[in-house]
Design an enzyme around this catalytic site. Structure first.
Site, mmCIF file in Angstrom:
data_model
loop_
_atom_site.group_PDB
_atom_site.id
_atom_site.type_symbol
_atom_site.label_atom_id
_atom_site.label_comp_id
_atom_site.label_asym_id
_atom_site.label_seq_id
_atom_site.Cartn_x
_atom_site.Cartn_y
_atom_site.Cartn_z
ATOM 1 N N ASP A 1 0.888 -1.160 0.000
ATOM 2 C CA ASP A 1 0.000 0.000 0.000
ATOM 3 C C ASP A 1 0.936 1.221 0.000
ATOM 4 O O ASP A 1 2.112 1.110 0.378
ATOM 5 C CB ASP A 1 -0.867 -0.034 1.268
ATOM 6 N N ASP B 1 -0.049 5.104 0.826
ATOM 7 C CA ASP B 1 -0.275 6.092 1.888
ATOM 8 C C ASP B 1 -0.203 5.425 3.265
ATOM 9 O O ASP B 1 -1.028 4.560 3.572
ATOM 10 C CB ASP B 1 -1.667 6.744 1.734
ATOM 11 N N GLY C 1 -7.587 3.859 2.893
ATOM 12 C CA GLY C 1 -7.745 2.805 1.893
ATOM 13 C C GLY C 1 -8.941 2.995 0.974
ATOM 14 O O GLY C 1 -8.991 2.414 -0.094
ATOM 15 N N ARG D 1 -11.458 8.560 -2.842
ATOM 16 C CA ARG D 1 -11.724 9.978 -2.520
ATOM 17 C C ARG D 1 -13.223 10.240 -2.367
ATOM 18 O O ARG D 1 -13.669 10.840 -1.393
ATOM 19 C CB ARG D 1 -11.136 10.846 -3.633
ATOM 20 N N SER E 1 -5.133 5.310 -4.411
ATOM 21 C CA SER E 1 -4.948 6.735 -4.721
ATOM 22 C C SER E 1 -4.701 7.022 -6.197
ATOM 23 O O SER E 1 -3.837 6.408 -6.827
ATOM 24 C CB SER E 1 -3.762 7.281 -3.918
ATOM 25 N N ASN F 1 -3.479 9.791 -6.973
ATOM 26 C CA ASN F 1 -2.272 10.628 -6.931
ATOM 27 C C ASN F 1 -0.990 9.803 -6.864
ATOM 28 O O ASN F 1 0.099 10.372 -6.702
ATOM 29 C CB ASN F 1 -2.338 11.568 -5.720
ATOM 30 N N ASP G 1 -1.706 -0.661 6.034
ATOM 31 C CA ASP G 1 -1.906 0.031 7.318
ATOM 32 C C ASP G 1 -3.387 0.335 7.551
ATOM 33 O O ASP G 1 -3.718 1.063 8.482
ATOM 34 C CB ASP G 1 -1.102 1.346 7.364
HETATM 35 C C1 BG6 Z 1 -5.725 5.784 -0.182
HETATM 36 C C2 BG6 Z 1 -5.861 6.521 1.126
HETATM 37 O O1 BG6 Z 1 -4.414 5.365 -0.349
HETATM 38 O O2 BG6 Z 1 -6.074 6.636 -1.281
HETATM 39 C C3 BG6 Z 1 -7.265 7.087 1.251
HETATM 40 O O3 BG6 Z 1 -5.602 5.631 2.202
HETATM 41 C C4 BG6 Z 1 -7.587 7.963 0.062
HETATM 42 O O4 BG6 Z 1 -7.353 7.817 2.451
HETATM 43 C C5 BG6 Z 1 -7.407 7.148 -1.223
HETATM 44 O O5 BG6 Z 1 -8.923 8.447 0.136
HETATM 45 C C6 BG6 Z 1 -7.663 7.979 -2.478
HETATM 46 O O6 BG6 Z 1 -6.640 8.937 -2.615
HETATM 47 P P1 BG6 Z 1 -6.603 10.069 -3.724
HETATM 48 O O7 BG6 Z 1 -5.139 10.514 -3.703
HETATM 49 O O8 BG6 Z 1 -6.989 9.454 -5.032
HETATM 50 O O9 BG6 Z 1 -7.531 11.141 -3.292
HETATM 51 MG MG MG Z 2 -2.650 3.155 3.648
#
Ligand code: BG6
Ligand code: MG
Length: 220
Positions: free
Chosen positions: A9, A11, A46, A49, A116, A118, A170
């Site tokens: 994972d 984040d 996890g 968004r 994510s 991002n 996590d």
């Molecule tokens: C996960 C995070 O890795 O990514 C979440 O643990 C988050 O908290 C999810 O909402 C989506 O992330 P992003 O960067 O696409 O907004």
């Molecule tokens: Mg995580």
């Protein structure tokens, strides 16, 4: 060797961006007058968004159209990306760097499995673009954790079956996703006490012992 690949994972495992998620959601919630604390934030780990936004809105009486939700999610993401933009490769902890290098040295295939969108930006900020053999993230999945899709995609990209990959998580949603996909999971941080995890890590480098103690092929 049982595990030939490790799927991380992102984040909260590879980097501390989980704190930036908290700060960005907190700023948005404060502006909207919605109560938001670290306990509620831990439920967002996890999950995607938009699902995170739904969880936050559920704790208020605010009703939003889909268009309003999209605007709010974009506002949070802009706040979050401004925090990410400040990151440099120096934000990669020595423990994570040492662990990744040792696993690579041991010949394991390494992947990211993150909800994510991002992910590419974060890997670039950390100086890790191009490091992993496979990256499965929020941009290539339909269902986010606790659905196993992102880990199954990562394993497929590595060319390994789930039973030969260890997932590092996590988040409870991530542990659930890993187990649902047929993976063993090593849990850390918030998810460390999750009973579904096969291993518990205090630090990411504890992983090296797990890999090291695997049965090695007998020397002839
Ligand atoms: C996960 C995070 O890795 O990514 C979440 O643990 C988050 O908290 C999810 O909402 C989506 O992330 P992003 O960067 O696409 O907004
Ligand atoms: Mg995580």
């Amino acid at each position: 060797m049982k595990y030939q690949g490790v799927i991380f994972d992102l984040d909260g495992v590879i980097c501390s961006t989980d704190e930036y998620h908290y700060q960005a959601w907190k700023a948005l919630a404060d502006r909207l007058g919605i109560p938001f604390d670290r306990e509620l934030n831990s439920q967002l780990r996890g999950v995607s968004r938009m699902e995170s936004l739904d969880i936050i809105l559920r704790s208020s009486d605010r009703v939003c159209t889909d268009a309003e939700k999209a605007t709010l999610a974009a506002e949070k993401n802009a706040l979050y990306r401004a925090l990410l933009a400040r990151m440099t490769p120096r934000d990669l902890s020595a423990d994570v760097r040492r662990t990744l290098d040792a696993l690579r040295q041991a010949g394991l295939r390494l992947a990211i499995g993150s909800s994510s969108k991002n992910t590419p930006f974060i890997l670039e900020r950390m100086g890790l673009d191009g490091f992993f053999d496979a990256v499965a993230d929020g941009n290539c999945i339909t269902h986010s954790k606790p659905h196993p899709e992102v880990f199954l995609k990562a394993a497929e990209m590595l060319g390994l079956p789930p039973r030969q990959c260890l997932v590092i998580e996590d988040a409870h949603a991530g542990v659930e996703a890993a187990v649902a996909g047929g993976f063993d999971c090593a849990a850390m941080g918030d998810a460390k006490e999750d009973a579904r995890a096969a291993y518990r890590l205090q630090a990411l480098s504890d992983l090296l012992q797990i890999i090291d103690s695997q049965e090695k092929p007998a020397k002839s």
